[in-house]
Structure formats: structure tokens, C-alpha cells
Design a protein around this motif. Structure first.
Motif, PDB file in Angstrom:
ATOM      1  N   VAL A   1       0.833  -1.191   0.000  1.00 20.59           N
ATOM      2  CA  VAL A   1       0.000   0.000   0.000  1.00 20.59           C
ATOM      3  C   VAL A   1       0.876   1.252   0.000  1.00 20.59           C
ATOM      4  O   VAL A   1       0.612   2.194  -0.740  1.00 20.59           O
ATOM      5  CB  VAL A   1      -0.967  -0.016   1.208  1.00 20.59           C
ATOM      6  N   ALA A   2       1.912   1.254   0.814  1.00 18.33           N
ATOM      7  CA  ALA A   2       2.796   2.421   0.878  1.00 18.33           C
ATOM      8  C   ALA A   2       3.434   2.691  -0.486  1.00 18.33           C
ATOM      9  O   ALA A   2       3.582   3.844  -0.898  1.00 18.33           O
ATOM     10  CB  ALA A   2       3.865   2.223   1.945  1.00 18.33           C
ATOM     11  N   LYS A   3       3.776   1.616  -1.190  1.00 19.32           N
ATOM     12  CA  LYS A   3       4.363   1.774  -2.530  1.00 19.32           C
ATOM     13  C   LYS A   3       3.371   2.453  -3.474  1.00 19.32           C
ATOM     14  O   LYS A   3       3.747   3.327  -4.259  1.00 19.32           O
ATOM     15  CB  LYS A   3       4.769   0.400  -3.061  1.00 19.32           C
ATOM     16  N   LYS A   4       2.100   2.064  -3.391  1.00 18.42           N
ATOM     17  CA  LYS A   4       1.081   2.670  -4.248  1.00 18.42           C
ATOM     18  C   LYS A   4       0.887   4.149  -3.902  1.00 18.42           C
ATOM     19  O   LYS A   4       0.695   4.982  -4.793  1.00 18.42           O
ATOM     20  CB  LYS A   4      -0.248   1.914  -4.108  1.00 18.42           C
ATOM     21  N   ILE A   5       0.957   4.478  -2.620  1.00 16.95           N
ATOM     22  CA  ILE A   5       0.851   5.879  -2.215  1.00 16.95           C
ATOM     23  C   ILE A   5       2.037   6.665  -2.765  1.00 16.95           C
ATOM     24  O   ILE A   5       1.860   7.761  -3.305  1.00 16.95           O
ATOM     25  CB  ILE A   5       0.770   6.014  -0.679  1.00 16.95           C
ATOM     26  N   LYS A   6       3.230   6.102  -2.645  1.00 15.29           N
ATOM     27  CA  LYS A   6       4.422   6.786  -3.145  1.00 15.29           C
ATOM     28  C   LYS A   6       4.317   7.024  -4.651  1.00 15.29           C
ATOM     29  O   LYS A   6       4.636   8.111  -5.148  1.00 15.29           O
ATOM     30  CB  LYS A   6       5.680   5.985  -2.813  1.00 15.29           C
ATOM     31  N   GLU A   7       3.883   6.023  -5.396  1.00 18.44           N
ATOM     32  CA  GLU A   7       3.705   6.171  -6.845  1.00 18.44           C
ATOM     33  C   GLU A   7       2.701   7.278  -7.153  1.00 18.44           C
ATOM     34  O   GLU A   7       2.922   8.094  -8.042  1.00 18.44           O
ATOM     35  CB  GLU A   7       3.234   4.849  -7.460  1.00 18.44           C
ATOM     36  N   ILE A   9       1.770   9.947  -5.269  1.00 19.89           N
ATOM     37  CA  ILE A   9       2.240  11.307  -4.987  1.00 19.89           C
ATOM     38  C   ILE A   9       3.349  11.727  -5.944  1.00 19.89           C
ATOM     39  O   ILE A   9       3.451  12.907  -6.280  1.00 19.89           O
ATOM     40  CB  ILE A   9       2.633  11.509  -3.506  1.00 19.89           C
ATOM     41  N   THR A  10       4.139  10.780  -6.419  1.00 20.98           N
ATOM     42  CA  THR A  10       5.164  11.095  -7.417  1.00 20.98           C
ATOM     43  C   THR A  10       4.506  11.505  -8.727  1.00 20.98           C
ATOM     44  O   THR A  10       4.880  12.506  -9.338  1.00 20.98           O
ATOM     45  CB  THR A  10       6.099   9.886  -7.626  1.00 20.98           C
ATOM     46  N   GLN A  11       3.508  10.742  -9.162  1.00 21.01           N
ATOM     47  CA  GLN A  11       2.800  11.052 -10.415  1.00 21.01           C
ATOM     48  C   GLN A  11       2.109  12.410 -10.354  1.00 21.01           C
ATOM     49  O   GLN A  11       2.071  13.139 -11.343  1.00 21.01           O
ATOM     50  CB  GLN A  11       1.750   9.977 -10.719  1.00 21.01           C
ATOM     51  N   LYS A  12       1.577  12.754  -9.197  1.00 23.36           N
ATOM     52  CA  LYS A  12       0.835  14.008  -9.045  1.00 23.36           C
ATOM     53  C   LYS A  12       1.745  15.194  -8.713  1.00 23.36           C
ATOM     54  O   LYS A  12       1.276  16.324  -8.668  1.00 23.36           O
ATOM     55  CB  LYS A  12      -0.235  13.871  -7.956  1.00 23.36           C
ATOM     56  N   GLY A  13       3.022  14.915  -8.457  1.00 22.17           N
ATOM     57  CA  GLY A  13       3.957  15.988  -8.140  1.00 22.17           C
ATOM     58  C   GLY A  13       3.754  16.587  -6.760  1.00 22.17           C
ATOM     59  O   GLY A  13       4.112  17.740  -6.515  1.00 22.17           O
ATOM     60  N   ILE A  14       3.203  15.807  -5.856  1.00 30.30           N
ATOM     61  CA  ILE A  14       2.967  16.279  -4.494  1.00 30.30           C
ATOM     62  C   ILE A  14       4.263  16.122  -3.698  1.00 30.30           C
ATOM     63  O   ILE A  14       4.904  15.078  -3.746  1.00 30.30           O
ATOM     64  CB  ILE A  14       1.829  15.483  -3.820  1.00 30.30           C
ATOM     65  N   LYS A  15       4.622  17.158  -2.971  1.00 28.32           N
ATOM     66  CA  LYS A  15       5.861  17.134  -2.190  1.00 28.32           C
ATOM     67  C   LYS A  15       5.648  16.361  -0.884  1.00 28.32           C
ATOM     68  O   LYS A  15       4.696  16.608  -0.148  1.00 28.32           O
ATOM     69  CB  LYS A  15       6.318  18.551  -1.856  1.00 28.32           C
ATOM     70  N   GLN A  16       6.564  15.442  -0.602  1.00 31.11           N
ATOM     71  CA  GLN A  16       6.463  14.653   0.622  1.00 31.11           C
ATOM     72  C   GLN A  16       6.520  15.534   1.862  1.00 31.11           C
ATOM     73  O   GLN A  16       5.836  15.272   2.845  1.00 31.11           O
ATOM     74  CB  GLN A  16       7.574  13.604   0.676  1.00 31.11           C
ATOM     75  N   GLY A  17       7.323  16.594   1.811  1.00 28.30           N
ATOM     76  CA  GLY A  17       7.437  17.488   2.965  1.00 28.30           C
ATOM     77  C   GLY A  17       6.115  18.136   3.316  1.00 28.30           C
ATOM     78  O   GLY A  17       5.786  18.299   4.495  1.00 28.30           O
TER      79      GLY A  17
END
Length: 65
Positions: A1-7, A9-17
Motif C-alpha cells: 500500500v505504501a508503494k502505491k501511495i508513493k507512486e 504522490i510522485t505522479q501528481k507531483g505532491i511534495k512529501q514534505g
């Protein structure tokens, strides 16, 4: 699940910070969760979904394909 979330937010350009600040955790903890170093707890999962504006069901493993 965490991997899917990471993918996602990366695709959407959302900053992790920005997500980390919104959910009240450090950048390092969020990064650790998304890379699998730390376990994704249920409360954190729902908080992350809310922070990125996505229904939790989107990351359901049964929704593959």
C-alpha cells in the motif's frame, strides 16, 4: 500500500514534505513509511490519504489492474 501511495504522490507531483507537515510527522518518518523502512500504521494511512485528498479505497490491493 505504501508503494502505491508513493507512486501516486510522485505522479501528481505532491511534495512529501508538505504531506508530512499536514499529517504532523517528520519528513524522515514519511519517507521511511513510503520506502518500507517503517510500517504504515492505520492512523497514518488515513491521515496521508486525507492530506493528499484521496479516498483510502484507491490504494486497496484488490483494485489492481
Amino acid at each position: 500500500v505504501a508503494k502505491k501511495i508513493k507512486e501516486y504522490i510522485t505522479q501528481k507531483g505532491i511534495k512529501q514534505g508538505a504531506i508530512a507537515r499536514t499529517v504532523g510527522m517528520t519528513d524522515q518518518k514519511l519517507s521511511g513509511i513510503l520506502t518500507g523502512r517503517y510500517q504504515l500504521k492505520v492512523d497514518d494511512f488515513f491521515a496521508i490519504c486525507e492530506a493528499i485528498g484521496v479516498e483510502p479505497e484507491r490504494f486497496n490491493p484488490k483494485n489492481e489492474g
